[in-house]
Motif scaffolding. Structure first.
Motif, PDB file in Angstrom:
ATOM      1  N   MET A 129      31.877  36.680  19.950  1.00  0.00           N
ATOM      2  CA  MET A 129      30.597  35.992  19.965  1.00  0.00           C
ATOM      3  C   MET A 129      29.433  36.974  19.963  1.00  0.00           C
ATOM      4  O   MET A 129      28.367  36.682  19.425  1.00  0.00           O
ATOM      5  CB  MET A 129      30.515  35.070  21.190  1.00  0.00           C
ATOM      6  CG  MET A 129      31.620  34.031  21.241  1.00  0.00           C
ATOM      7  SD  MET A 129      31.674  33.070  22.785  1.00  0.00           S
ATOM      8  CE  MET A 129      30.215  32.054  22.604  1.00  0.00           C
ATOM      9  N   GLU A 130      29.635  38.140  20.557  1.00  0.00           N
ATOM     10  CA  GLU A 130      28.572  39.142  20.631  1.00  0.00           C
ATOM     11  C   GLU A 130      28.475  39.988  19.366  1.00  0.00           C
ATOM     12  O   GLU A 130      27.381  40.296  18.886  1.00  0.00           O
ATOM     13  CB  GLU A 130      28.808  40.048  21.824  1.00  0.00           C
ATOM     14  CG  GLU A 130      28.730  39.347  23.168  1.00  0.00           C
ATOM     15  CD  GLU A 130      29.000  40.312  24.302  1.00  0.00           C
ATOM     16  OE1 GLU A 130      28.048  40.993  24.744  1.00  0.00           O
ATOM     17  OE2 GLU A 130      30.161  40.394  24.753  1.00  0.00           O
ATOM     18  N   TYR A 131      29.634  40.398  18.841  1.00  0.00           N
ATOM     19  CA  TYR A 131      29.690  41.270  17.668  1.00  0.00           C
ATOM     20  C   TYR A 131      30.671  40.694  16.642  1.00  0.00           C
ATOM     21  O   TYR A 131      31.668  41.331  16.307  1.00  0.00           O
ATOM     22  CB  TYR A 131      30.110  42.682  18.082  1.00  0.00           C
ATOM     23  CG  TYR A 131      29.136  43.351  19.010  1.00  0.00           C
ATOM     24  CD1 TYR A 131      28.024  44.030  18.515  1.00  0.00           C
ATOM     25  CD2 TYR A 131      29.302  43.287  20.393  1.00  0.00           C
ATOM     26  CE1 TYR A 131      27.112  44.633  19.375  1.00  0.00           C
ATOM     27  CE2 TYR A 131      28.404  43.880  21.260  1.00  0.00           C
ATOM     28  CZ  TYR A 131      27.306  44.553  20.743  1.00  0.00           C
ATOM     29  OH  TYR A 131      26.402  45.150  21.590  1.00  0.00           O
ATOM     30  N   PRO A 132      30.397  39.497  16.138  1.00  0.00           N
ATOM     31  CA  PRO A 132      31.364  38.850  15.235  1.00  0.00           C
ATOM     32  C   PRO A 132      31.609  39.625  13.945  1.00  0.00           C
ATOM     33  O   PRO A 132      32.736  39.652  13.449  1.00  0.00           O
ATOM     34  CB  PRO A 132      30.731  37.477  14.959  1.00  0.00           C
ATOM     35  CG  PRO A 132      29.283  37.651  15.272  1.00  0.00           C
ATOM     36  CD  PRO A 132      29.210  38.648  16.373  1.00  0.00           C
ATOM     37  N   GLU A 133      30.561  40.277  13.410  1.00  0.00           N
ATOM     38  CA  GLU A 133      30.750  41.021  12.160  1.00  0.00           C
ATOM     39  C   GLU A 133      31.705  42.197  12.359  1.00  0.00           C
ATOM     40  O   GLU A 133      32.575  42.452  11.521  1.00  0.00           O
ATOM     41  CB  GLU A 133      29.398  41.525  11.627  1.00  0.00           C
ATOM     42  CG  GLU A 133      28.469  40.439  11.143  1.00  0.00           C
ATOM     43  CD  GLU A 133      27.613  39.861  12.263  1.00  0.00           C
ATOM     44  OE1 GLU A 133      27.766  40.323  13.433  1.00  0.00           O
ATOM     45  OE2 GLU A 133      26.806  38.955  11.987  1.00  0.00           O
ATOM     46  N   THR A 134      31.550  42.899  13.474  1.00  0.00           N
ATOM     47  CA  THR A 134      32.416  44.049  13.748  1.00  0.00           C
ATOM     48  C   THR A 134      33.853  43.598  13.963  1.00  0.00           C
ATOM     49  O   THR A 134      34.800  44.218  13.453  1.00  0.00           O
ATOM     50  CB  THR A 134      31.910  44.812  14.985  1.00  0.00           C
ATOM     51  OG1 THR A 134      30.543  45.192  14.784  1.00  0.00           O
ATOM     52  CG2 THR A 134      32.745  46.051  15.233  1.00  0.00           C
ATOM     53  N   VAL A 135      34.029  42.525  14.731  1.00  0.00           N
ATOM     54  CA  VAL A 135      35.371  42.007  14.964  1.00  0.00           C
ATOM     55  C   VAL A 135      35.982  41.517  13.654  1.00  0.00           C
ATOM     56  O   VAL A 135      37.167  41.765  13.376  1.00  0.00           O
ATOM     57  CB  VAL A 135      35.342  40.877  16.010  1.00  0.00           C
ATOM     58  CG1 VAL A 135      36.723  40.237  16.142  1.00  0.00           C
ATOM     59  CG2 VAL A 135      34.888  41.424  17.363  1.00  0.00           C
ATOM     60  N   ALA A 136      35.182  40.854  12.825  1.00  0.00           N
ATOM     61  CA  ALA A 136      35.694  40.352  11.548  1.00  0.00           C
ATOM     62  C   ALA A 136      36.173  41.495  10.659  1.00  0.00           C
ATOM     63  O   ALA A 136      37.213  41.385   9.995  1.00  0.00           O
ATOM     64  CB  ALA A 136      34.616  39.530  10.833  1.00  0.00           C
ATOM     65  N   ARG A 137      35.433  42.599  10.635  1.00  0.00           N
ATOM     66  CA  ARG A 137      35.861  43.748   9.823  1.00  0.00           C
ATOM     67  C   ARG A 137      37.198  44.281  10.311  1.00  0.00           C
ATOM     68  O   ARG A 137      38.076  44.631   9.502  1.00  0.00           O
ATOM     69  CB  ARG A 137      34.799  44.849   9.861  1.00  0.00           C
ATOM     70  CG  ARG A 137      33.585  44.581   8.994  1.00  0.00           C
ATOM     71  CD  ARG A 137      32.777  45.855   8.769  1.00  0.00           C
ATOM     72  NE  ARG A 137      32.240  46.392  10.021  1.00  0.00           N
ATOM     73  CZ  ARG A 137      31.068  46.055  10.538  1.00  0.00           C
ATOM     74  NH1 ARG A 137      30.304  45.172   9.908  1.00  0.00           N
ATOM     75  NH2 ARG A 137      30.644  46.600  11.665  1.00  0.00           N
ATOM     76  N   ALA A 138      37.367  44.356  11.621  1.00  0.00           N
ATOM     77  CA  ALA A 138      38.625  44.865  12.167  1.00  0.00           C
ATOM     78  C   ALA A 138      39.785  43.923  11.842  1.00  0.00           C
ATOM     79  O   ALA A 138      40.894  44.377  11.545  1.00  0.00           O
ATOM     80  CB  ALA A 138      38.496  45.053  13.671  1.00  0.00           C
ATOM     81  N   VAL A 139      39.539  42.618  11.910  1.00  0.00           N
ATOM     82  CA  VAL A 139      40.588  41.659  11.561  1.00  0.00           C
ATOM     83  C   VAL A 139      40.948  41.793  10.082  1.00  0.00           C
ATOM     84  O   VAL A 139      42.134  41.755   9.714  1.00  0.00           O
ATOM     85  CB  VAL A 139      40.145  40.218  11.883  1.00  0.00           C
ATOM     86  CG1 VAL A 139      41.167  39.208  11.365  1.00  0.00           C
ATOM     87  CG2 VAL A 139      39.960  40.042  13.384  1.00  0.00           C
ATOM     88  N   ARG A 140      39.954  41.961   9.229  1.00  0.00           N
ATOM     89  CA  ARG A 140      40.227  42.145   7.799  1.00  0.00           C
ATOM     90  C   ARG A 140      41.095  43.386   7.566  1.00  0.00           C
ATOM     91  O   ARG A 140      42.008  43.360   6.732  1.00  0.00           O
ATOM     92  CB  ARG A 140      38.916  42.273   7.018  1.00  0.00           C
ATOM     93  CG  ARG A 140      38.173  40.961   6.837  1.00  0.00           C
ATOM     94  CD  ARG A 140      36.855  41.181   6.104  1.00  0.00           C
ATOM     95  NE  ARG A 140      36.159  39.930   5.905  1.00  0.00           N
ATOM     96  CZ  ARG A 140      36.356  39.107   4.875  1.00  0.00           C
ATOM     97  NH1 ARG A 140      37.246  39.434   3.948  1.00  0.00           N
ATOM     98  NH2 ARG A 140      35.689  37.991   4.780  1.00  0.00           N
ATOM     99  N   GLU A 141      40.800  44.449   8.278  1.00  0.00           N
ATOM    100  CA  GLU A 141      41.610  45.663   8.127  1.00  0.00           C
ATOM    101  C   GLU A 141      43.051  45.403   8.555  1.00  0.00           C
ATOM    102  O   GLU A 141      43.993  45.902   7.938  1.00  0.00           O
ATOM    103  CB  GLU A 141      40.998  46.798   8.940  1.00  0.00           C
ATOM    104  CG  GLU A 141      39.666  47.301   8.387  1.00  0.00           C
ATOM    105  CD  GLU A 141      39.015  48.308   9.303  1.00  0.00           C
ATOM    106  OE1 GLU A 141      39.615  48.638  10.351  1.00  0.00           O
ATOM    107  OE2 GLU A 141      37.904  48.777   8.979  1.00  0.00           O
ATOM    108  N   LEU A 142      43.224  44.621   9.610  1.00  0.00           N
ATOM    109  CA  LEU A 142      44.575  44.258  10.048  1.00  0.00           C
ATOM    110  C   LEU A 142      45.284  43.435   8.979  1.00  0.00           C
ATOM    111  O   LEU A 142      46.460  43.682   8.671  1.00  0.00           O
ATOM    112  CB  LEU A 142      44.504  43.466  11.355  1.00  0.00           C
ATOM    113  CG  LEU A 142      45.840  42.964  11.908  1.00  0.00           C
ATOM    114  CD1 LEU A 142      46.696  44.134  12.400  1.00  0.00           C
ATOM    115  CD2 LEU A 142      45.607  41.976  13.053  1.00  0.00           C
ATOM    116  N   LEU A 143      44.575  42.483   8.394  1.00  0.00           N
ATOM    117  CA  LEU A 143      45.174  41.652   7.346  1.00  0.00           C
ATOM    118  C   LEU A 143      45.533  42.485   6.121  1.00  0.00           C
ATOM    119  O   LEU A 143      46.595  42.296   5.516  1.00  0.00           O
ATOM    120  CB  LEU A 143      44.214  40.528   6.944  1.00  0.00           C
ATOM    121  CG  LEU A 143      43.771  39.565   8.042  1.00  0.00           C
ATOM    122  CD1 LEU A 143      42.877  38.472   7.461  1.00  0.00           C
ATOM    123  CD2 LEU A 143      44.962  38.952   8.755  1.00  0.00           C
TER     124      LEU A 143
END
Length: 340
Positions: A312-326
């Motif tokens: 909720m605080e840093y959704p863009e950063t978390v989303a990038r990390a999830v994309r890298e995992l995918l």
């Protein structure tokens, strides 16, 4: 990282992350799924069609891999309204309200243990036929997701845990009030002591507990969280669910043998991303290293300024990390296919 040990947060705050809509105001669909003894509310970004007649989705006709988001203690599916749109082009995401939270009614059996929350996730995935999914959990939802990945590896493609509530031998001082919620009668006492608190004050206390910087919350997000908190307080089962869920989480910390959460973390086979905040007042930042060692081959994202709800605080950063995992998972699958 001394902020992780700071005891200056209000000790009377409940661990309920703000649950209003995402800052982007993305349109969402909401539907309910009825299972024996259990009714779950499911939220998804527009573009992920809801099933007909309130039944579980079959998972057919989808061009994206499925993902499931699981919230923490006191939260709801709305905790994912910032992150889900950022990943909607890659995964067909759904967020559930665990039994007794959000808009899901209490379960018939009144069981709020971490194992019961994990069973609810498993039952939904089995009924929906959407596994294996990219499973993403926060706090208590991270503990439940860990159990799911350990006991049903066939249901989990990748695992992302944001400040997972895994056992700590020495919990930080600011997490003690959460543990106290498990003591019978404490929630009733808290309710009486804070009877005159406005929803606005309650929400500010929660923001101070859950966010590294509460100032990152927009006025619209704050007002939505206030409205949601006010709605929850009107529910006749609100305090009981909080008390029993907190007790279930504390009890999970004491389990030994194969049911111990750290033992189960070591059994997880799915590629795993761990996200920890340096200003988390509920899950100590120092647990990041232990978690990285427990989950084999895991990735670790540390956010020094984040609190307990990094999605909720840093959704863009978390989303990038999830994309890298995918992306990494897709590379591994392609490599396995070529070898076979």
């Amino acid at each position: 990282m001394s902020s992780t040990e700071s005891p200056d947060t209000a000790t009377a705050a409940l661990p309920v992350p703000p649950a209003g809509p995402g800052r982007r105001g993305a349109a969402e669909t909401v539907h309910t799924v009825a299972l024996p003894g259990l009714t779950l509310t499911v939220r998804a970004p527009v573009g992920s069609p809801a099933p007909q007649d309130g039944g579980a989705e079959t998972g057919t006709g989808r061009d994206r891999e499925p993902a499931l988001y699981v919230h923490g203690l006191g939260g709801s599916s709305q905790n994912w309204s910032d992150l889900m749109p950022l990943l909607a082009d890659r995964v067909d995401g759904e967020a559930i309200d665990l039994p007794g939270f959000g808009h899901s009614p209490p379960p018939d059996d009144g069981n709020y243990s971490v194992s019961a929350q994990a069973r609810a996730v498993i039952r939904y995935l089995d009924a929906a036929g959407r596994g294996p999914v990219h499973l993403i959990g926060n706090s208590m939802g991270g503990a439940a997701a860990t159990r799911v990945a350990a006991v049903r590896p066939d249901l989990v493609r990748t695992l992302t845990l944001i400040s997972p509530a895994l056992p700590e031998l020495r919990p930080q001082l600011t997490a003690v009030p959460t543990a106290l919620l498990a003591v019978p009668g404490i929630t009733g006492l808290f309710g009486r002591l804070t009877h005159d608190w406005t929803p606005e004050r309650r929400t500010r206390e929660v923001l101070a507990l859950c966010y590294g910087d509460p100032g990152r919350v927009s006025p619209e997000g704050f007002n939505a969280a206030v409205d949601e908190y006010a709605r929850r307080l009107e529910l006749p089962y609100f305090w009981e669910v909080m008390e029993r869920s907190a007790r279930g989480l504390v009890n999970a910390y004491t389990l030994g043998g194969q049911h111990n959460l750290w033992r189960q973390a070591e059994r997880v086979l799915a590629p795993t991303l761990l996200v920890y905040g340096g200003r988390d007042r509920l899950v100590s930042f120092r647990m990041a290293r232990r978690a990285a060692a427990a989950f084999r081959g895991s990735r670790l994202l540390t956010l020094p300024e984040a609190g307990h709800v990094a999605m909720m605080e840093y959704p863009e950063t978390v989303a990038r990390a999830v994309r890298e995992l995918l992306d990494s998972d897709m590379t591994d699958v392609t490599a396995d296919a070529s070898r076979s």
